[in-house]
Design a protein around this motif. Structure first.
Motif, PDB file in Angstrom:
ATOM      1  N   MET A  74       1.256  -1.345   0.139  1.00  7.94           N
ATOM      2  CA  MET A  74       0.019   0.193  -0.258  1.00  7.94           C
ATOM      3  C   MET A  74       0.666   1.460   0.252  1.00  7.94           C
ATOM      4  N   GLN A  75       0.187   1.632  -1.474  1.00  3.40           N
ATOM      5  CA  GLN A  75       0.826   3.687  -1.452  1.00  3.40           C
ATOM      6  C   GLN A  75       0.590   4.041   0.418  1.00  3.40           C
ATOM      7  N   GLU A  76       1.984   5.295   0.885  1.00  2.00           N
ATOM      8  CA  GLU A  76       2.018   5.775   2.297  1.00  2.00           C
ATOM      9  C   GLU A  76       0.929   7.003   1.674  1.00  2.00           C
ATOM     10  N   ASP A  77       0.826   7.333   0.638  1.00  2.00           N
ATOM     11  CA  ASP A  77      -0.389   8.094   0.560  1.00  2.00           C
ATOM     12  C   ASP A  77      -1.830   8.171   1.028  1.00  2.00           C
ATOM     13  N   GLU A  78      -2.188   6.871   0.559  1.00  2.00           N
ATOM     14  CA  GLU A  78      -4.025   6.251   0.567  1.00  2.00           C
ATOM     15  C   GLU A  78      -3.322   5.941   2.072  1.00  2.00           C
ATOM     16  N   LEU A  79      -2.431   4.944   2.875  1.00  2.84           N
ATOM     17  CA  LEU A  79      -2.266   5.350   4.237  1.00  2.84           C
ATOM     18  C   LEU A  79      -2.619   6.067   5.358  1.00  2.84           C
ATOM     19  N   ASP A  80      -1.924   7.849   4.510  1.00  4.29           N
ATOM     20  CA  ASP A  80      -2.337   8.338   4.852  1.00  4.29           C
ATOM     21  C   ASP A  80      -4.115   9.335   4.979  1.00  4.29           C
ATOM     22  N   ILE A  81      -4.623   9.008   3.875  1.00  7.86           N
ATOM     23  CA  ILE A  81      -5.642   9.629   3.611  1.00  7.86           C
ATOM     24  C   ILE A  81      -6.469   8.483   4.419  1.00  7.86           C
ATOM     25  N   ARG A  82      -6.450   7.437   4.606  1.00  6.44           N
ATOM     26  CA  ARG A  82      -7.483   6.326   5.713  1.00  6.44           C
ATOM     27  C   ARG A  82      -6.841   7.410   7.365  1.00  6.44           C
ATOM     28  N   ARG A  83      -6.055   7.276   7.908  1.00  8.98           N
ATOM     29  CA  ARG A  83      -5.510   7.807   8.864  1.00  8.98           C
ATOM     30  C   ARG A  83      -6.744   8.984   8.823  1.00  8.98           C
ATOM     31  N   ARG A  84      -6.359   9.769   8.301  1.00  9.70           N
ATOM     32  CA  ARG A  84      -7.080  11.119   8.763  1.00  9.70           C
ATOM     33  C   ARG A  84      -8.187  10.738   8.314  1.00  9.70           C
ATOM     34  N   ARG A  85      -9.115   9.963   7.217  1.00 11.26           N
ATOM     35  CA  ARG A  85     -10.830   9.394   7.277  1.00 11.26           C
ATOM     36  C   ARG A  85     -10.488   9.198   8.270  1.00 11.26           C
ATOM     37  N   ALA A  86     -10.040   8.137   8.972  1.00  8.72           N
ATOM     38  CA  ALA A  86     -10.486   7.104  10.429  1.00  8.72           C
ATOM     39  C   ALA A  86     -10.516   8.515  11.708  1.00  8.72           C
ATOM     40  N   ARG A  87      -9.645   9.550  11.866  1.00  4.67           N
ATOM     41  CA  ARG A  87      -9.254  10.681  12.825  1.00  4.67           C
ATOM     42  C   ARG A  87     -10.809  11.298  12.650  1.00  4.67           C
ATOM     43  N   PHE A  88     -11.069  11.595  11.429  1.00  8.62           N
ATOM     44  CA  PHE A  88     -12.144  13.048  11.294  1.00  8.62           C
ATOM     45  C   PHE A  88     -13.977  11.552  11.538  1.00  8.62           C
ATOM     46  N   ARG A  89     -13.538  10.658  11.015  1.00  9.57           N
ATOM     47  CA  ARG A  89     -14.909  10.049  11.938  1.00  9.57           C
ATOM     48  C   ARG A  89     -14.874   9.227  13.211  1.00  9.57           C
ATOM     49  N   SER A  90     -13.658   9.718  13.329  1.00  9.40           N
ATOM     50  CA  SER A  90     -14.010   9.307  15.487  1.00  9.40           C
ATOM     51  C   SER A  90     -14.463  10.708  15.953  1.00  9.40           C
ATOM     52  N   TRP A  91     -14.005  11.469  15.806  1.00  4.29           N
ATOM     53  CA  TRP A  91     -14.639  12.715  15.900  1.00  4.29           C
ATOM     54  C   TRP A  91     -15.912  13.048  16.137  1.00  4.29           C
ATOM     55  N   HIS A  92     -16.745  12.313  14.435  1.00  2.21           N
ATOM     56  CA  HIS A  92     -18.180  13.049  14.005  1.00  2.21           C
ATOM     57  C   HIS A  92     -18.491  12.248  13.958  1.00  2.21           C
ATOM     58  N   ARG A  93     -18.820  10.786  15.222  1.00  2.00           N
ATOM     59  CA  ARG A  93     -19.530   9.486  15.483  1.00  2.00           C
ATOM     60  C   ARG A  93     -20.603  10.367  14.908  1.00  2.00           C
ATOM     61  N   GLY A  94     -21.804  10.976  15.766  1.00  2.18           N
ATOM     62  CA  GLY A  94     -22.717  11.226  16.016  1.00  2.18           C
ATOM     63  C   GLY A  94     -23.336  10.958  17.528  1.00  2.18           C
ATOM     64  N   THR A  95     -22.574  10.570  18.514  1.00  2.11           N
ATOM     65  CA  THR A  95     -22.615  10.997  19.418  1.00  2.11           C
ATOM     66  C   THR A  95     -21.700  11.640  20.527  1.00  2.11           C
ATOM     67  N   LYS A  96     -21.713  12.098  21.373  1.00  4.63           N
ATOM     68  CA  LYS A  96     -21.107  13.032  21.736  1.00  4.63           C
ATOM     69  C   LYS A  96     -19.910  12.332  22.646  1.00  4.63           C
ATOM     70  N   GLU A  97     -21.318  10.913  23.346  1.00  4.08           N
ATOM     71  CA  GLU A  97     -19.942  10.005  24.206  1.00  4.08           C
ATOM     72  C   GLU A  97     -19.028   9.535  23.669  1.00  4.08           C
ATOM     73  N   THR A  98     -18.951   8.654  22.760  1.00  6.63           N
ATOM     74  CA  THR A  98     -18.403   8.271  21.843  1.00  6.63           C
ATOM     75  C   THR A  98     -17.141   9.401  21.259  1.00  6.63           C
ATOM     76  N   ASP A  99     -17.671  10.434  20.393  1.00  6.53           N
ATOM     77  CA  ASP A  99     -16.928  11.173  20.088  1.00  6.53           C
ATOM     78  C   ASP A  99     -16.167  11.566  21.091  1.00  6.53           C
ATOM     79  N   VAL A 100     -15.915  11.808  21.837  1.00  9.98           N
ATOM     80  CA  VAL A 100     -14.829  12.059  23.676  1.00  9.98           C
ATOM     81  C   VAL A 100     -14.121  11.877  23.772  1.00  9.98           C
ATOM     82  N   ILE A 101     -14.779  10.105  23.320  1.00  9.48           N
ATOM     83  CA  ILE A 101     -13.398   9.066  22.822  1.00  9.48           C
ATOM     84  C   ILE A 101     -12.260   9.067  22.077  1.00  9.48           C
ATOM     85  N   LEU A 102     -12.837   8.163  21.228  1.00  7.67           N
ATOM     86  CA  LEU A 102     -12.262   7.992  20.027  1.00  7.67           C
ATOM     87  C   LEU A 102     -12.292   9.169  19.455  1.00  7.67           C
ATOM     88  N   GLY A 103     -12.201   9.944  19.898  1.00 12.52           N
ATOM     89  CA  GLY A 103     -11.003  11.961  18.670  1.00 12.52           C
ATOM     90  C   GLY A 103      -9.579  11.954  19.674  1.00 12.52           C
TER      91      GLY A 103
END
Length: 91
Positions: free
Chosen positions: A1-30
């Motif tokens: 896997m190319q590093e650029d693709e991995l970086d994109i996946r990392r950024r997407r995961a970070r965003f999804r961690s902060w924007h879950r839909g429930t604040k309780e989960t956001d404040v843990i996963l973010g």
């Protein structure tokens, strides 16, 4: 896997961690994502992405110990998340 693709996946995961839909989960996963996702390799990011596909109430229940953790989500990434203390990682 190319590093650029991995970086994109990392950024997407970070965003999804902060924007879950429930604040309780956001404040843990973010904060967890901020502290750990940048260092995840392909296997770890894949495991974390699978965890992010789970429902917020289930994730929250697993992390707070109010529901048993199913085998399908167990592994090193979940162990790291279970050991994570968000209040220790504030700037």
């Amino acid at each position: 896997m190319q590093e650029d693709e991995l970086d994109i996946r990392r950024r997407r995961a970070r965003f999804r961690s902060w924007h879950r839909g429930t604040k309780e989960t956001d404040v843990i996963l973010g904060p967890f994502a901020d502290a750990h996702v940048a260092g995840f390799g392909e296997a770890e990011i894949a495991a974390y992405e699978r965890l992010l596909e789970e429902e917020d109430p289930d994730i929250y229940a697993w992390l707070t110990g109010t529901a048993p953790i199913p085998e399908r989500v167990r592994g090193p990434v979940l162990d790291l998340l279970l050991a994570f203390k968000p209040y220790h990682h504030r700037p």
